[in-house]
Design a protein around this motif. Structure first.
Motif, PDB file in Angstrom:
ATOM      1  N   GLN A   1       0.799  -1.231   0.000  1.00 60.34           N
ATOM      2  CA  GLN A   1       0.000   0.000   0.000  1.00 60.34           C
ATOM      3  C   GLN A   1       0.835   1.285   0.000  1.00 60.34           C
ATOM      4  O   GLN A   1       0.282   2.384  -0.142  1.00 60.34           O
ATOM      5  CB  GLN A   1      -0.929  -0.001   1.221  1.00 60.34           C
ATOM      6  N   VAL A   2       2.151   1.176   0.133  1.00 63.99           N
ATOM      7  CA  VAL A   2       3.018   2.360   0.182  1.00 63.99           C
ATOM      8  C   VAL A   2       2.827   3.272  -1.035  1.00 63.99           C
ATOM      9  O   VAL A   2       2.763   4.496  -0.880  1.00 63.99           O
ATOM     10  CB  VAL A   2       4.494   1.947   0.365  1.00 63.99           C
ATOM     11  N   PRO A   3       2.702   2.743  -2.266  1.00 61.33           N
ATOM     12  CA  PRO A   3       2.530   3.649  -3.413  1.00 61.33           C
ATOM     13  C   PRO A   3       1.304   4.568  -3.316  1.00 61.33           C
ATOM     14  O   PRO A   3       1.277   5.612  -3.959  1.00 61.33           O
ATOM     15  CB  PRO A   3       2.413   2.703  -4.609  1.00 61.33           C
ATOM     16  N   THR A   4       0.310   4.212  -2.502  1.00 61.72           N
ATOM     17  CA  THR A   4      -0.864   5.073  -2.351  1.00 61.72           C
ATOM     18  C   THR A   4      -0.522   6.388  -1.654  1.00 61.72           C
ATOM     19  O   THR A   4      -1.303   7.337  -1.712  1.00 61.72           O
ATOM     20  CB  THR A   4      -1.997   4.370  -1.574  1.00 61.72           C
ATOM     21  N   LEU A   5       0.637   6.462  -1.001  1.00 62.44           N
ATOM     22  CA  LEU A   5       1.073   7.697  -0.345  1.00 62.44           C
ATOM     23  C   LEU A   5       1.537   8.754  -1.346  1.00 62.44           C
ATOM     24  O   LEU A   5       1.543   9.940  -1.041  1.00 62.44           O
ATOM     25  CB  LEU A   5       2.237   7.408   0.611  1.00 62.44           C
ATOM     26  N   ASN A   6       1.938   8.312  -2.533  1.00 63.97           N
ATOM     27  CA  ASN A   6       2.479   9.240  -3.526  1.00 63.97           C
ATOM     28  C   ASN A   6       1.396  10.147  -4.080  1.00 63.97           C
ATOM     29  O   ASN A   6       0.317   9.710  -4.437  1.00 63.97           O
ATOM     30  CB  ASN A   6       3.180   8.468  -4.642  1.00 63.97           C
ATOM     31  N   ASP A   7       1.732  11.430  -4.146  1.00 65.44           N
ATOM     32  CA  ASP A   7       0.830  12.457  -4.652  1.00 65.44           C
ATOM     33  C   ASP A   7       1.606  13.257  -5.695  1.00 65.44           C
ATOM     34  O   ASP A   7       2.610  13.889  -5.356  1.00 65.44           O
ATOM     35  CB  ASP A   7       0.393  13.360  -3.491  1.00 65.44           C
ATOM     36  N   PRO A   8       1.158  13.241  -6.956  1.00 66.31           N
ATOM     37  CA  PRO A   8       1.895  13.969  -7.994  1.00 66.31           C
ATOM     38  C   PRO A   8       2.054  15.462  -7.704  1.00 66.31           C
ATOM     39  O   PRO A   8       2.944  16.105  -8.247  1.00 66.31           O
ATOM     40  CB  PRO A   8       1.055  13.764  -9.257  1.00 66.31           C
ATOM     41  N   ALA A   9       1.219  16.013  -6.826  1.00 64.93           N
ATOM     42  CA  ALA A   9       1.311  17.434  -6.482  1.00 64.93           C
ATOM     43  C   ALA A   9       2.414  17.699  -5.452  1.00 64.93           C
ATOM     44  O   ALA A   9       2.723  18.855  -5.175  1.00 64.93           O
ATOM     45  CB  ALA A   9      -0.028  17.927  -5.951  1.00 64.93           C
ATOM     46  N   GLN A  10       2.992  16.646  -4.882  1.00 63.23           N
ATOM     47  CA  GLN A  10       4.045  16.807  -3.876  1.00 63.23           C
ATOM     48  C   GLN A  10       5.418  16.552  -4.504  1.00 63.23           C
ATOM     49  O   GLN A  10       5.536  15.734  -5.422  1.00 63.23           O
ATOM     50  CB  GLN A  10       3.828  15.847  -2.701  1.00 63.23           C
ATOM     51  N   PRO A  11       6.465  17.194  -3.999  1.00 66.57           N
ATOM     52  CA  PRO A  11       7.797  17.055  -4.600  1.00 66.57           C
ATOM     53  C   PRO A  11       8.611  15.859  -4.097  1.00 66.57           C
ATOM     54  O   PRO A  11       9.804  15.795  -4.322  1.00 66.57           O
ATOM     55  CB  PRO A  11       8.476  18.366  -4.191  1.00 66.57           C
ATOM     56  N   PHE A  12       7.978  14.937  -3.421  1.00 63.45           N
ATOM     57  CA  PHE A  12       8.694  13.788  -2.880  1.00 63.45           C
ATOM     58  C   PHE A  12       7.970  12.500  -3.229  1.00 63.45           C
ATOM     59  O   PHE A  12       6.809  12.524  -3.627  1.00 63.45           O
ATOM     60  CB  PHE A  12       8.884  13.900  -1.356  1.00 63.45           C
ATOM     61  N   VAL A  13       8.682  11.364  -3.071  1.00 63.12           N
ATOM     62  CA  VAL A  13       8.105  10.055  -3.381  1.00 63.12           C
ATOM     63  C   VAL A  13       8.382   9.081  -2.241  1.00 63.12           C
ATOM     64  O   VAL A  13       9.377   9.202  -1.529  1.00 63.12           O
ATOM     65  CB  VAL A  13       8.655   9.459  -4.701  1.00 63.12           C
ATOM     66  N   TYR A  14       7.471   8.125  -2.122  1.00 61.49           N
ATOM     67  CA  TYR A  14       7.605   7.036  -1.161  1.00 61.49           C
ATOM     68  C   TYR A  14       7.752   5.752  -1.962  1.00 61.49           C
ATOM     69  O   TYR A  14       6.998   5.529  -2.908  1.00 61.49           O
ATOM     70  CB  TYR A  14       6.358   6.932  -0.273  1.00 61.49           C
TER      71      TYR A  14
END
Length: 150
Positions: A11-24
């Motif tokens: 489920q970690v990829p669900t944390l990613n938000d294209p509007a944010q400058p970081f990735v999980y």
């Protein structure tokens, strides 16, 4: 009850938000959050400067205890060339940290991954990358591992 490790990592990829400058992302059985804060080249009339700043948080999970611990890493480097010479600088950190930074430069030509601009501005707040990750873990029943005196 904690979410099983394999289900949590899926489920970690669900944390990613294209509007944010970081990735999980998942690396083995760890979660790594990465933020390339700024990478730029600035060309002023008599000066050339580069800057590169990165930050990451690595979370190690103990499935038997349902706990996690985190470690922060920060790295910055830069080069400046002007009429008087060349200067180099590099700084790195590993441990636990919390902080905010903001920078704004006007003038010259600044080249970043986003393009070319006369303005170079960036900001950074460790809470922006850590809070969603730690909240995600807590929602899934994982508890922060207490330190020696915790």
């Amino acid at each position: 009850m904690t979410t099983p490790l394999s289900d949590l990592l899926a489920q970690v990829p669900t944390l990613n938000d294209p509007a944010q400058p970081f990735v999980y992302e998942v690396k083995g059985d760890k979660i790594v959050a990465r933020w390339d804060i700024v990478r730029a080249k600035s060309l002023y009339p008599k000066e050339f400067k580069t800057i590169d700043k990165k930050f990451s948080v690595t979370v190690e999970l103990d499935e038997k205890k349902g706990t996690y611990k985190s470690k922060d890493r920060a790295k910055s480097s830069g080069v400046s060339v002007n009429g008087g010479g060349i200067s180099f600088g590099s700084n790195s950190f590993s441990g636990k940290t919390s902080g905010k930074e903001f920078s704004f430069e006007l003038g010259g030509v600044n080249k970043t991954d986003d393009g070319i601009s006369p303005v170079l501005a960036w900001s950074f707040d460790t809470a922006r990358i850590k809070d969603p990750l730690f909240a995600f873990l807590e929602q899934h029943g994982w508890k922060k591992r207490r330190g020696l005196f915790g």
